[in-house]
Design a protein around this motif. Structure first.
Motif, PDB file in Angstrom:
ATOM      1  N   MET A 148       8.269  -0.920  -8.020  1.00  0.00           N
ATOM      2  CA  MET A 148       7.623  -1.323  -6.769  1.00  0.00           C
ATOM      3  C   MET A 148       7.333  -2.821  -6.775  1.00  0.00           C
ATOM      4  O   MET A 148       7.548  -3.500  -5.760  1.00  0.00           O
ATOM      5  N   GLN A 149       6.864  -3.343  -7.897  1.00  0.00           N
ATOM      6  CA  GLN A 149       6.569  -4.778  -7.990  1.00  0.00           C
ATOM      7  C   GLN A 149       7.815  -5.606  -7.680  1.00  0.00           C
ATOM      8  O   GLN A 149       7.776  -6.538  -6.869  1.00  0.00           O
ATOM      9  N   LEU A 150       8.907  -5.262  -8.331  1.00  0.00           N
ATOM     10  CA  LEU A 150      10.156  -5.994  -8.136  1.00  0.00           C
ATOM     11  C   LEU A 150      10.680  -5.837  -6.713  1.00  0.00           C
ATOM     12  O   LEU A 150      11.189  -6.793  -6.119  1.00  0.00           O
ATOM     13  N   HIS A 151      10.546  -4.644  -6.169  1.00  0.00           N
ATOM     14  CA  HIS A 151      11.016  -4.379  -4.807  1.00  0.00           C
ATOM     15  C   HIS A 151      10.186  -5.157  -3.782  1.00  0.00           C
ATOM     16  O   HIS A 151      10.747  -5.743  -2.847  1.00  0.00           O
ATOM     17  N   LEU A 152       8.872  -5.174  -3.959  1.00  0.00           N
ATOM     18  CA  LEU A 152       8.009  -5.930  -3.043  1.00  0.00           C
ATOM     19  C   LEU A 152       8.366  -7.411  -3.070  1.00  0.00           C
ATOM     20  O   LEU A 152       8.467  -8.053  -2.020  1.00  0.00           O
ATOM     21  N   GLN A 153       8.586  -7.939  -4.247  1.00  0.00           N
ATOM     22  CA  GLN A 153       8.946  -9.345  -4.373  1.00  0.00           C
ATOM     23  C   GLN A 153      10.307  -9.620  -3.730  1.00  0.00           C
ATOM     24  O   GLN A 153      10.473 -10.609  -3.007  1.00  0.00           O
ATOM     25  N   ALA A 154      11.268  -8.737  -3.958  1.00  0.00           N
ATOM     26  CA  ALA A 154      12.604  -8.915  -3.380  1.00  0.00           C
ATOM     27  C   ALA A 154      12.551  -8.867  -1.849  1.00  0.00           C
ATOM     28  O   ALA A 154      13.212  -9.673  -1.179  1.00  0.00           O
ATOM     29  N   LEU A 155      11.773  -7.946  -1.302  1.00  0.00           N
ATOM     30  CA  LEU A 155      11.651  -7.863   0.153  1.00  0.00           C
ATOM     31  C   LEU A 155      11.004  -9.119   0.731  1.00  0.00           C
ATOM     32  O   LEU A 155      11.419  -9.620   1.775  1.00  0.00           O
ATOM     33  N   ARG A 156       9.988  -9.621   0.049  1.00  0.00           N
ATOM     34  CA  ARG A 156       9.317 -10.832   0.519  1.00  0.00           C
ATOM     35  C   ARG A 156      10.296 -12.002   0.515  1.00  0.00           C
ATOM     36  O   ARG A 156      10.405 -12.743   1.502  1.00  0.00           O
ATOM     37  N   HIS A 157      11.045 -12.149  -0.563  1.00  0.00           N
ATOM     38  CA  HIS A 157      12.038 -13.229  -0.657  1.00  0.00           C
ATOM     39  C   HIS A 157      13.128 -13.066   0.402  1.00  0.00           C
ATOM     40  O   HIS A 157      13.530 -14.053   1.030  1.00  0.00           O
ATOM     41  N   ILE A 199       9.384 -15.077   3.185  1.00  0.00           N
ATOM     42  CA  ILE A 199       7.932 -15.129   3.338  1.00  0.00           C
ATOM     43  C   ILE A 199       7.308 -15.652   2.044  1.00  0.00           C
ATOM     44  O   ILE A 199       7.603 -15.151   0.965  1.00  0.00           O
ATOM     45  N   LYS A 200       6.457 -16.643   2.173  1.00  0.00           N
ATOM     46  CA  LYS A 200       5.742 -17.209   1.025  1.00  0.00           C
ATOM     47  C   LYS A 200       4.587 -16.293   0.628  1.00  0.00           C
ATOM     48  O   LYS A 200       4.003 -15.608   1.468  1.00  0.00           O
ATOM     49  N   LEU A 220       5.315  -6.133   7.820  1.00  0.00           N
ATOM     50  CA  LEU A 220       5.489  -7.570   7.622  1.00  0.00           C
ATOM     51  C   LEU A 220       6.884  -7.897   7.093  1.00  0.00           C
ATOM     52  O   LEU A 220       7.485  -8.898   7.478  1.00  0.00           O
ATOM     53  N   TYR A 221       7.413  -7.047   6.231  1.00  0.00           N
ATOM     54  CA  TYR A 221       8.710  -7.296   5.600  1.00  0.00           C
ATOM     55  C   TYR A 221       9.878  -6.635   6.343  1.00  0.00           C
ATOM     56  O   TYR A 221      10.979  -6.533   5.822  1.00  0.00           O
ATOM     57  N   ASN A 222       9.629  -6.189   7.569  1.00  0.00           N
ATOM     58  CA  ASN A 222      10.678  -5.614   8.419  1.00  0.00           C
ATOM     59  C   ASN A 222      11.343  -4.373   7.821  1.00  0.00           C
ATOM     60  O   ASN A 222      12.551  -4.191   7.914  1.00  0.00           O
ATOM     61  N   VAL A 223      10.534  -3.534   7.195  1.00  0.00           N
ATOM     62  CA  VAL A 223      11.008  -2.254   6.677  1.00  0.00           C
ATOM     63  C   VAL A 223      10.492  -1.204   7.651  1.00  0.00           C
ATOM     64  O   VAL A 223       9.295  -1.133   7.920  1.00  0.00           O
ATOM     65  N   SER A 224      11.384  -0.389   8.201  1.00  0.00           N
ATOM     66  CA  SER A 224      11.018   0.480   9.320  1.00  0.00           C
ATOM     67  C   SER A 224      10.148   1.675   8.956  1.00  0.00           C
ATOM     68  O   SER A 224       9.467   2.220   9.816  1.00  0.00           O
ATOM     69  N   SER A 225      10.161   2.092   7.683  1.00  0.00           N
ATOM     70  CA  SER A 225       9.374   3.272   7.310  1.00  0.00           C
ATOM     71  C   SER A 225       9.107   3.271   5.807  1.00  0.00           C
ATOM     72  O   SER A 225       9.764   2.557   5.047  1.00  0.00           O
ATOM     73  N   LEU A 226       8.154   4.099   5.403  1.00  0.00           N
ATOM     74  CA  LEU A 226       7.898   4.252   3.967  1.00  0.00           C
ATOM     75  C   LEU A 226       9.105   4.879   3.277  1.00  0.00           C
ATOM     76  O   LEU A 226       9.404   4.544   2.128  1.00  0.00           O
ATOM     77  N   SER A 227       9.795   5.774   3.967  1.00  0.00           N
ATOM     78  CA  SER A 227      11.010   6.366   3.388  1.00  0.00           C
ATOM     79  C   SER A 227      12.028   5.283   3.070  1.00  0.00           C
ATOM     80  O   SER A 227      12.647   5.286   2.004  1.00  0.00           O
ATOM     81  N   GLU A 228      12.207   4.359   3.996  1.00  0.00           N
ATOM     82  CA  GLU A 228      13.142   3.254   3.783  1.00  0.00           C
ATOM     83  C   GLU A 228      12.672   2.370   2.621  1.00  0.00           C
ATOM     84  O   GLU A 228      13.480   1.878   1.835  1.00  0.00           O
ATOM     85  N   PHE A 229      11.356   2.185   2.508  1.00  0.00           N
ATOM     86  CA  PHE A 229      10.814   1.383   1.407  1.00  0.00           C
ATOM     87  C   PHE A 229      11.109   2.027   0.057  1.00  0.00           C
ATOM     88  O   PHE A 229      11.544   1.365  -0.883  1.00  0.00           O
TER      89      PHE A 229
END
Length: 84
Positions: free
Chosen positions: A11-20, A24-25, A58-67
């Motif tokens: 999750m940590q890596l995925h959150l960072q990748a989505l932000r990048h 988004i800073k 914020l990161y343009n992910v449409s759903s938790l399933s997609e996340f």
């Protein structure tokens, strides 16, 4: 066996990748989400459902399933967690 620490690291890596991916800073995301984004990307945290939903928006992910889909967490674990 998949451990919580394994899921947390994914999750940590995925959150960072989505932000990048969205350009988004950390400071902007921290301000918008009201959480320490740097900490959520580097430490084992337990985000609330509300925080995950807001982060997805914020990161343009449409759903938790997609996340969760790219994290390859077995469905059995997700079903068990959703029953809790």
């Amino acid at each position: 066996m998949l451990l919580f620490s394994d899921i947390s690291k994914k999750m940590q890596l995925h959150l960072q990748a989505l932000r990048h991916k969205n350009g988004i800073k950390q400071q902007f995301a921290t301000h918008k989400l009201g959480i320490n984004v740097g900490e959520s990307e580097t430490k084992e945290t337990n985000p609330t459902l509300n925080t995950l939903v807001n982060t997805c928006n914020l990161y343009n992910v449409s759903s938790l399933s997609e996340f969760f889909l790219p994290l390859n967490i077995p469905d059995m674990i997700l079903r068990k967690c959703s029953k809790s």
